[in-house]
Design a protein around this motif. Structure first.
Motif, PDB file in Angstrom:
ATOM      1  N   TYR A 252       0.832  -1.210   0.000  1.00 44.42           N
ATOM      2  CA  TYR A 252       0.000   0.000   0.000  1.00 44.42           C
ATOM      3  C   TYR A 252       0.863   1.255   0.000  1.00 44.42           C
ATOM      4  O   TYR A 252       0.614   2.195  -0.780  1.00 44.42           O
ATOM      5  N   LYS A 253       1.889   1.280   0.830  1.00 44.72           N
ATOM      6  CA  LYS A 253       2.744   2.466   0.903  1.00 44.72           C
ATOM      7  C   LYS A 253       3.583   2.637  -0.354  1.00 44.72           C
ATOM      8  O   LYS A 253       3.869   3.767  -0.782  1.00 44.72           O
ATOM      9  N   GLU A 254       3.986   1.529  -0.975  1.00 42.33           N
ATOM     10  CA  GLU A 254       4.868   1.597  -2.139  1.00 42.33           C
ATOM     11  C   GLU A 254       4.114   1.780  -3.451  1.00 42.33           C
ATOM     12  O   GLU A 254       4.630   2.402  -4.393  1.00 42.33           O
ATOM     13  N   GLY A 255       2.895   1.238  -3.534  1.00 38.49           N
ATOM     14  CA  GLY A 255       2.139   1.310  -4.781  1.00 38.49           C
ATOM     15  C   GLY A 255       0.866   2.113  -4.717  1.00 38.49           C
ATOM     16  O   GLY A 255       0.241   2.378  -5.744  1.00 38.49           O
ATOM     17  N   GLY A 256       0.443   2.471  -3.498  1.00 41.49           N
ATOM     18  CA  GLY A 256      -0.757   3.285  -3.362  1.00 41.49           C
ATOM     19  C   GLY A 256      -1.979   2.541  -2.879  1.00 41.49           C
ATOM     20  O   GLY A 256      -2.930   3.140  -2.380  1.00 41.49           O
ATOM     21  N   TRP A 257      -1.976   1.200  -3.025  1.00 39.46           N
ATOM     22  CA  TRP A 257      -3.114   0.382  -2.613  1.00 39.46           C
ATOM     23  C   TRP A 257      -2.603  -0.948  -2.075  1.00 39.46           C
ATOM     24  O   TRP A 257      -1.549  -1.442  -2.508  1.00 39.46           O
ATOM     25  N   MET A 258      -3.362  -1.594  -1.200  1.00 38.49           N
ATOM     26  CA  MET A 258      -3.119  -3.003  -0.929  1.00 38.49           C
ATOM     27  C   MET A 258      -3.554  -3.787  -2.163  1.00 38.49           C
ATOM     28  O   MET A 258      -4.570  -3.463  -2.781  1.00 38.49           O
ATOM     29  N   PRO A 259      -2.805  -4.813  -2.539  1.00 34.15           N
ATOM     30  CA  PRO A 259      -3.164  -5.571  -3.751  1.00 34.15           C
ATOM     31  C   PRO A 259      -4.259  -6.594  -3.462  1.00 34.15           C
ATOM     32  O   PRO A 259      -4.536  -6.925  -2.310  1.00 34.15           O
ATOM     33  N   LYS A 260      -4.871  -7.073  -4.541  1.00 35.43           N
ATOM     34  CA  LYS A 260      -5.847  -8.153  -4.391  1.00 35.43           C
ATOM     35  C   LYS A 260      -5.275  -9.483  -4.876  1.00 35.43           C
ATOM     36  O   LYS A 260      -5.738 -10.534  -4.463  1.00 35.43           O
ATOM     37  N   TRP A 261      -4.293  -9.459  -5.773  1.00 33.07           N
ATOM     38  CA  TRP A 261      -3.672 -10.689  -6.285  1.00 33.07           C
ATOM     39  C   TRP A 261      -2.267 -10.336  -6.768  1.00 33.07           C
ATOM     40  O   TRP A 261      -2.029 -10.296  -7.983  1.00 33.07           O
ATOM     41  N   PRO A 262      -1.328 -10.066  -5.867  1.00 28.77           N
ATOM     42  CA  PRO A 262       0.020  -9.692  -6.310  1.00 28.77           C
ATOM     43  C   PRO A 262       0.770 -10.876  -6.896  1.00 28.77           C
ATOM     44  O   PRO A 262       0.858 -11.936  -6.284  1.00 28.77           O
ATOM     45  N   ASN A 263       1.326 -10.680  -8.101  1.00 30.81           N
ATOM     46  CA  ASN A 263       2.060 -11.776  -8.732  1.00 30.81           C
ATOM     47  C   ASN A 263       3.198 -11.267  -9.626  1.00 30.81           C
ATOM     48  O   ASN A 263       3.187 -11.506 -10.817  1.00 30.81           O
ATOM     49  N   PRO A 264       4.237 -10.642  -9.108  1.00 36.76           N
ATOM     50  CA  PRO A 264       4.351 -10.169  -7.725  1.00 36.76           C
ATOM     51  C   PRO A 264       3.851  -8.743  -7.572  1.00 36.76           C
ATOM     52  O   PRO A 264       3.866  -8.187  -6.482  1.00 36.76           O
ATOM     53  N   SER A 265       3.404  -8.100  -8.678  1.00 37.33           N
ATOM     54  CA  SER A 265       2.865  -6.745  -8.629  1.00 37.33           C
ATOM     55  C   SER A 265       1.356  -6.809  -8.786  1.00 37.33           C
ATOM     56  O   SER A 265       0.749  -7.886  -8.750  1.00 37.33           O
ATOM     57  N   TYR A 266       0.716  -5.658  -8.970  1.00 35.36           N
ATOM     58  CA  TYR A 266      -0.722  -5.616  -9.198  1.00 35.36           C
ATOM     59  C   TYR A 266      -1.087  -6.422 -10.452  1.00 35.36           C
ATOM     60  O   TYR A 266      -0.368  -6.405 -11.446  1.00 35.36           O
ATOM     61  N   THR A 267      -2.219  -7.111 -10.384  1.00 35.75           N
ATOM     62  CA  THR A 267      -2.694  -7.849 -11.552  1.00 35.75           C
ATOM     63  C   THR A 267      -4.159  -7.581 -11.869  1.00 35.75           C
ATOM     64  O   THR A 267      -4.626  -7.933 -12.945  1.00 35.75           O
ATOM     65  N   ASN A 268      -4.917  -6.979 -10.930  1.00 35.52           N
ATOM     66  CA  ASN A 268      -6.359  -6.750 -11.125  1.00 35.52           C
ATOM     67  C   ASN A 268      -7.130  -8.050 -11.318  1.00 35.52           C
ATOM     68  O   ASN A 268      -8.217  -8.044 -11.906  1.00 35.52           O
TER      69      ASN A 268
END
Length: 730
Positions: free
Chosen positions: A383-399
């Motif tokens: 959240y602090k590094e990307g702006g949001w908590m992820p829902k499915w990090p692999n390893p970044s945001y995937t939506n």
């Protein structure tokens, strides 16, 4: 006369009996590791295809090691039981069949002419020549000339140890594939240290994010115990070195030992990981340590009254559930796939949260509570590094998938009194999820797996805040989003309550009732709405389901749903129709809690029968014994909870709804030294109904077991019988 590789195999069988785990009959193992059958979920058959692989790794280890029978990709994993050739042994980070891999590396033993392409380097094998455990894999392959090569693998959290038994020859070779065509990976040979090093920058899911990660690489260091006599790199169409190989002079049956370190920080860090985790040569010592690590975790669950097949299902489910989320930090540092830089601290990834918030995370609060603060901290760091908590990090945001169910994980951790993460940052993160629409919210449909779009968070939140629902004519999957967002609102309310934010608690608790805006009294089902308020088509707006599936997605207020449907009788009739109509598709997560829903309407005996029926139909000690992907432990967590006799319908509440235990007795040794026991001595395939219950010797007349009771040490005694009873009917 036994060949050397046959002697090696025999020694393994004697030392680790019974080592050979197949789909057939099993001998009685000496420890829990031997009850794990990594083949479960790797093959196709009557139950389905689970998309699993026989991983060698530590619990929550950063890199999984598995034989490779095919090139993995999104919707395809590295190993399938039905295949007959092995093309490599891969250090993979692919967490599920529907996700992609990243930063992977493949090794492959060879003899004869150099073969760099998978199609040309594959060697035949049979499952009779395989041994597979969480701590050890072995296979004897046959090359085109009929010669045999045996490969053995064990591992540590970030490294692996291979032992390859070659025939005699000067072209005994180990190939290292750093990357694939179209990927600018790199490999190099250091002849002075006899190392092969390199990196792979591939991220198969990068099209699902807009965050550029120019510094992302999966690094590796390969070390050989015996110096190679020749080693070179190889490329593809004049591009960078795609891989390398090393050749050895070998006597018949000689073993070449290989250590592989992996890292997402640097080659130097991969080497440091090796030094820390495998500081000396000695395959058996590494394997014994991993064996002991798995035994410590697996032995925390004990079962009595199970058949051999059932024990294999139980301990394999436990093995699967303890693989994820995976460690993503290295000796106090981690690479962030959210800001492309290195940070101090610990980290985790592979949170399949849309799946795992339901039961997998709840299981880890019991079996691996020492990991929970670090896992929540990892989400807050994201959240602090990307702006949001992820829902499915692999390893970044995937939506991937919908909702912001990291809110549920945070709420569950707070409700269950976990410390070790920053509560204020947690509030900031869940509040942003609930109140801040994603970029261009009203100009995007937020389609499933839509490419090159910003992080979607709660897509359609703008409309949700205005109308109390998300319209199906403005946003994809709008009806499912509305219901899942309402649950997440309830979770945000629990975080506010924990922090004493009364006004926020009341606001989000009220907003969690938005599920009511989709209830169609004429049909008795949930239904999407258009922006003008009219009902949408009954088929519109659903995520991997239908109105029949999503009507019951009211985890936060099932008593309210009972009232909304017109009372228990009408609710039960609709639930009966749900199951009779074939709407309960267990291989997909929205259906996972449905068997337990009769607990809320005075017919607990139907829950007891239904969960037994589902468990028997959906799980088996077979390669095809798991359907629809384990989803990072969620399918397995459902089985484990059901085997114990209870399930977290609303995981963030701390309550577990009681079903029907599968065995005469199960126990769980908790990290605080206490023990949870469920005793049902009269239990059988026919005695599946609870007649009466006591908790710690006191009568229990409600089908609910609470987390706080469990953590104090709890004994649940159940009297079972062959007919439904009035127990918990109020």
């Amino acid at each position: 006369m036994l060949s050397n590789d046959m002697k090696t195999a025999l020694c393994c069988l004697l030392l680790w009996a019974p080592a050979l785990v197949t789909a057939g009959a099993q001998s009685v193992p000496a420890d829990p590791v031997a009850w794990v059958n990594p083949y479960i979920g790797t093959g196709s058959g009557p139950i389905g295809y689970g998309g699993m692989m026989p991983f060698v790794n530590t619990p929550f280890g950063m890199t999984d090691w598995t034989p490779q029978t095919r090139q993995n990709k999104i919707s395809g994993v590295s190993y399938k039981y039905d295949d007959t050739k092995i093309t490599g042994f891969i250090g993979t980070h692919q967490p599920a069949i529907w996700m992609g891999d990243y930063g992977y590396v493949t090794l492959m033993p060879e003899t004869g002419p150099l073969a760099t392409e998978p199609a040309s380097r594959g060697m035949s094998f049979t499952h009779a020549d395989e041994i597979t455990h969480p701590d050890y894999y072995s296979v004897r392959m046959t090359d085109p000339d009929g010669k045999h090569i045996r490969t053995e693998i064990t591992a540590t959290e970030r490294c692996s140890y291979l032992r390859v038994t070659f025939p005699a020859g000067r072209t005994s070779r180990i190939l290292i594939e750093a990357s694939r065509p179209g990927i600018d990976g790199s490999a190099s040979v250091d002849h002075s240290t006899h190392e092969i090093t390199g990196y792979n920058p591939d991220r198969m899911d990068k099209h699902l994010s807009t965050i550029p990660l120019p510094h992302f690489k999966g690094y590796f260091v390969v070390q050989f115990r015996k110096p190679f006599h020749r080693a070179e790199t190889y490329g593809l169409e004049g591009k960078a070195e795609r891989g390398a190989w090393a050749e050895f002079d070998t006597r018949e049956g000689e073993q070449i030992e290989v250590r592989v370190g992996t890292s997402f920080i640097s080659i130097d860090q991969a080497r440091a990981n090796l030094k820390a985790e495998i500081p000396t040569w000695g395959f058996e010592a590494v394997r014994q340590k991993l064996h002991a690590t798995w035994n410590d975790k697996l032995s925390r669950v004990q079962v009595t009254g199970a058949t051999d097949d059932q024990k294999h299902i139980v301990y394999t489910a436990l093995y699967h559930a303890l693989l994820y989320p995976r460690v993503f930090s290295e000796q106090g540092r981690y690479y962030s796939a959210f800001d492309d830089t290195i940070h101090n601290g610990d980290s985790y990834t592979a949170f399949s949260i849309w799946d795992t918030f339901r039961a997998e995370n709840s299981l880890l609060t019991l079996l691996a509570p020492e990991r929970i603060p670090g896992m929540i901290t990892a989400l807050l760091q994201n959240y602090k590094e990307g702006g949001w908590m992820p829902k499915w990090p692999n390893p970044s945001y995937t939506n991937i998938m919908i909702g912001t169910h990291a809110d549920s994980l945070v709420a569950e951790a707070m409700v269950k009194h976990f410390k070790g993460f920053d509560y204020q940052t947690a509030w900031d993160a869940v509040y942003k999820d609930a109140m801040t629409p994603p970029d261009d919210d009203t100009h995007r449909l937020w389609k499933d797996r839509e490419e090159h779009v910003p992080y979607e968070a709660r897509g359609g939140l703008t409309y949700y805040k205005q109308l109390g629902y998300i319209p199906t004519d403005t946003t994809a999957e709008a009806a499912s989003r509305t219901l899942e967002d309402a649950y997440d609102d309830w979770c945000v309310a629990q975080v506010a309550k924990t922090l004493g934010k009364t006004t926020d608690y009341e606001f989000f608790l009220k907003r969690s009732q938005n599920y009511r805006n989709l209830f169609n009294k004429d049909t008795g089902l949930m239904q999407g709405r258009l922006r003008n308020g009219d009902w949408a088509s009954p088929d519109a707006g659903w995520t991997e389901g239908t109105s029949w599936v999503y009507t019951w997605m009211v985890l936060q207020d099932l008593p309210g749903l009972v009232d909304l449907m017109g009372g228990p009788a009408k609710y039960n009739a609709m639930l009966d129709q749900h199951f009779a109509g074939g709407h309960n598709v267990h291989k997909n997560e929205p259906s996972h809690h449905y068997g337990y829903l009769y607990d809320f309407s005075g017919q607990a005996w139907k829950t007891q029968a239904k969960v037994r029926e589902i468990a028997a139909a959906e799980y088996a000690n077979l390669p095809a014994g798991l359907d629809g992907d384990d989803d990072c432990g969620q399918m397995s967590a459902w089985y484990l909870f059901t085997a114990f006799g209870f399930y977290p319908v609303n995981p963030a509440s701390g309550d577990y709804m009681i079903g029907s235990p599968l065995f005469k007795s199960m126990s769980m040794r908790l990290a605080n030294g206490k023990t949870l026991r469920v005793n049902a001595p009269l239990n059988s395939s026919t005695n599946l109904y609870i007649q009466s219950a006591t908790l710690n010797g006191k009568p229990l007349d409600k089908p609910v077991l609470r987390y706080d009771d469990i953590m104090q040490g709890a004994t649940l005694d159940l009297v079972m019988g062959p007919k439904p009873s009035a127990w918990a009917s109020r």
